[in-house]
Design a protein around this motif. Structure first.
Motif, mmCIF file in Angstrom:
data_model
loop_
_atom_site.group_PDB
_atom_site.id
_atom_site.type_symbol
_atom_site.label_atom_id
_atom_site.label_comp_id
_atom_site.label_asym_id
_atom_site.label_seq_id
_atom_site.Cartn_x
_atom_site.Cartn_y
_atom_site.Cartn_z
ATOM 1 N N ASP A 37 35.953 35.027 30.317
ATOM 2 C CA ASP A 37 36.218 35.326 28.984
ATOM 3 C C ASP A 37 37.745 36.008 29.134
ATOM 4 O O ASP A 37 38.128 36.177 30.079
ATOM 5 N N LEU A 38 38.072 36.408 28.025
ATOM 6 C CA LEU A 38 39.664 36.658 27.941
ATOM 7 C C LEU A 38 39.621 38.344 27.465
ATOM 8 O O LEU A 38 38.857 38.861 26.634
ATOM 9 N N THR A 52 54.001 39.039 26.915
ATOM 10 C CA THR A 52 52.596 39.846 27.154
ATOM 11 C C THR A 52 51.780 39.198 28.404
ATOM 12 O O THR A 52 51.957 37.875 28.475
ATOM 13 N N GLU A 53 50.809 39.856 28.814
ATOM 14 C CA GLU A 53 49.911 39.439 29.573
ATOM 15 C C GLU A 53 48.307 39.371 29.222
ATOM 16 O O GLU A 53 48.085 40.565 28.470
ATOM 17 N N VAL A 54 47.605 38.390 29.254
ATOM 18 C CA VAL A 54 46.126 38.471 28.977
ATOM 19 C C VAL A 54 45.486 38.182 30.255
ATOM 20 O O VAL A 54 45.473 37.475 31.291
ATOM 21 N N VAL A 55 44.349 39.118 30.374
ATOM 22 C CA VAL A 55 43.402 39.300 31.520
ATOM 23 C C VAL A 55 42.304 38.165 31.287
ATOM 24 O O VAL A 55 41.505 38.303 30.487
ATOM 25 N N LEU A 56 42.030 37.113 32.225
ATOM 26 C CA LEU A 56 40.874 36.399 32.265
ATOM 27 C C LEU A 56 40.071 37.041 33.417
ATOM 28 O O LEU A 56 40.500 37.231 34.394
ATOM 29 N N ARG A 174 31.264 37.429 43.502
ATOM 30 C CA ARG A 174 31.034 36.830 42.300
ATOM 31 C C ARG A 174 32.070 37.245 41.047
ATOM 32 O O ARG A 174 32.111 36.108 40.348
ATOM 33 N N LEU A 175 32.431 38.341 41.083
ATOM 34 C CA LEU A 175 33.281 38.816 39.865
ATOM 35 C C LEU A 175 34.703 38.202 40.421
ATOM 36 O O LEU A 175 35.464 38.329 41.502
ATOM 37 N N PHE A 176 35.533 37.839 39.336
ATOM 38 C CA PHE A 176 36.986 37.468 39.625
ATOM 39 C C PHE A 176 37.763 37.773 38.294
ATOM 40 O O PHE A 176 37.095 37.875 37.209
ATOM 41 N N ARG A 177 38.962 37.724 38.657
ATOM 42 C CA ARG A 177 39.858 37.962 37.403
ATOM 43 C C ARG A 177 41.459 37.424 37.823
ATOM 44 O O ARG A 177 41.535 37.049 38.970
ATOM 45 N N THR A 178 42.240 37.237 36.819
ATOM 46 C CA THR A 178 43.376 37.130 36.883
ATOM 47 C C THR A 178 44.233 37.249 35.619
ATOM 48 O O THR A 178 43.854 37.107 34.453
ATOM 49 N N SER A 205 30.872 23.481 37.550
ATOM 50 C CA SER A 205 30.721 23.847 36.476
ATOM 51 C C SER A 205 32.210 24.360 35.723
ATOM 52 O O SER A 205 33.263 24.480 36.375
ATOM 53 N N ALA A 206 32.137 24.152 34.295
ATOM 54 C CA ALA A 206 33.364 24.523 33.625
ATOM 55 C C ALA A 206 33.140 25.053 32.392
ATOM 56 O O ALA A 206 32.162 24.914 31.576
ATOM 57 N N GLN A 207 34.186 25.967 31.856
ATOM 58 C CA GLN A 207 34.108 26.619 30.613
ATOM 59 C C GLN A 207 35.543 26.878 30.028
ATOM 60 O O GLN A 207 36.391 27.025 30.815
#
Length: 255
Positions: A37-38, A52-56, A174-178, A205-207
């Motif tokens: 999610d974002l 701006t920056e958005v965190v995924l 398991r947890l990730f972010r960018t 898998s893809a989302q």
């Protein structure tokens, strides 16, 4: 005989229900292999917008690598070639590309060449060399490649195509972010943010998550006015420039 037939119908219905339930469970398990999610699904461009920056962020159901592909709205783009003619630089030839992403960036947890092979890269358009930029042209491959490179360079110069890959960071297994950066000149429209889970050289898998970039407030009103009434907007802009020049001249004369 009727009782036997009825029993068989019930058994068939039960078997069908089991298959449907099993398929639903399997689909749910597949969908939950990757969840992302974002931090925001809307980038609001105001008068003072400077980027701006958005965190995924997201999670996987186990070990694996993650790749993120962000693609902006697609539209035609023309690349012109300049040549020196009679001592002056002039546009001589041009090539029109169809369906060019207005924005493109990729983030990965590891270098792409360590994750997947070329077929997977091309299938999911991972990386600029694999980005599809169709053009209706009969030019030789080397000339077409030159125009393509020029288009990408122009987008990178504008800050709309990333020069280097972003980094997807794992917090544990398991947890990730960018972080995804959008510059001040980011085009408006609907963006696709695709997260891919990669295991053993394949995307398992893809989302896809939508992101909207939209102008709001006074800047949106000015943009709508310029688009809907271009002649009046042009005249007003010229008159405004003349008035500003006259006011500046008058101020200097007083000094």
């Amino acid at each position: 005989m009727a009782a036997v037939t009825k029993r068989r119908l019930i058994q068939a219905a039960a078997a069908l229900a089991g298959l449907l339930l099993g398929g639903t469970v399997a689909a749910t398990v597949w969908a939950q292999q990757l969840v992302a999610d974002l931090s925001s699904h809307l980038i609001a461009i105001t008068t003072g917008f400077t980027g701006t920056e958005v965190v995924l962020f997201g999670t996987t159901d186990g070990a694996g690598d993650v790749a993120i592909v962000v693609t902006g709205p697609r539209s035609p783009a023309t690349v012109r070639r300049k040549e020196r003619v009679a001592g002056m630089w002039m546009n001589t030839d041009s090539l029109r590309f169809d369906q060019v992403p207005s924005f493109y960036t990729v983030a990965v947890s590891r270098p792409l060449d360590q994750l997947v092979g070329r077929p997977v890269l091309e299938r999911h358009q991972l990386g600029l060399p694999q980005l599809q930029l169709p053009a209706d042209s009969t030019l030789p491959p080397e000339e077409l490649a030159a125009y393509r490179s020029a288009l990408i360079r122009n987008k990178q110069r504008q800050g709309l195509y990333a020069i280097s890959m972003g980094q997807v960071a794992f917090l544990g297994e398991r947890l990730f972010r960018t972080n995804i950066y959008f510059p001040a000149n980011v085009p408006t429209g609907l963006y696709n943010v695709e997260a891919l889970l990669i295991r053993d050289g394949e995307v398992v898998s893809a989302q896809t998550t939508p992101l909207v970039v939209s102008k709001i407030g006074f800047s949106a009103e000015v943009s709508d006015f310029a688009r809907n009434r271009p002649v009046i907007y042009g005249v007003a802009a010229v008159l405004g420039a003349i008035a500003a020049g006259w006011a500046a001249g008058a101020a200097f004369r007083r000094v």
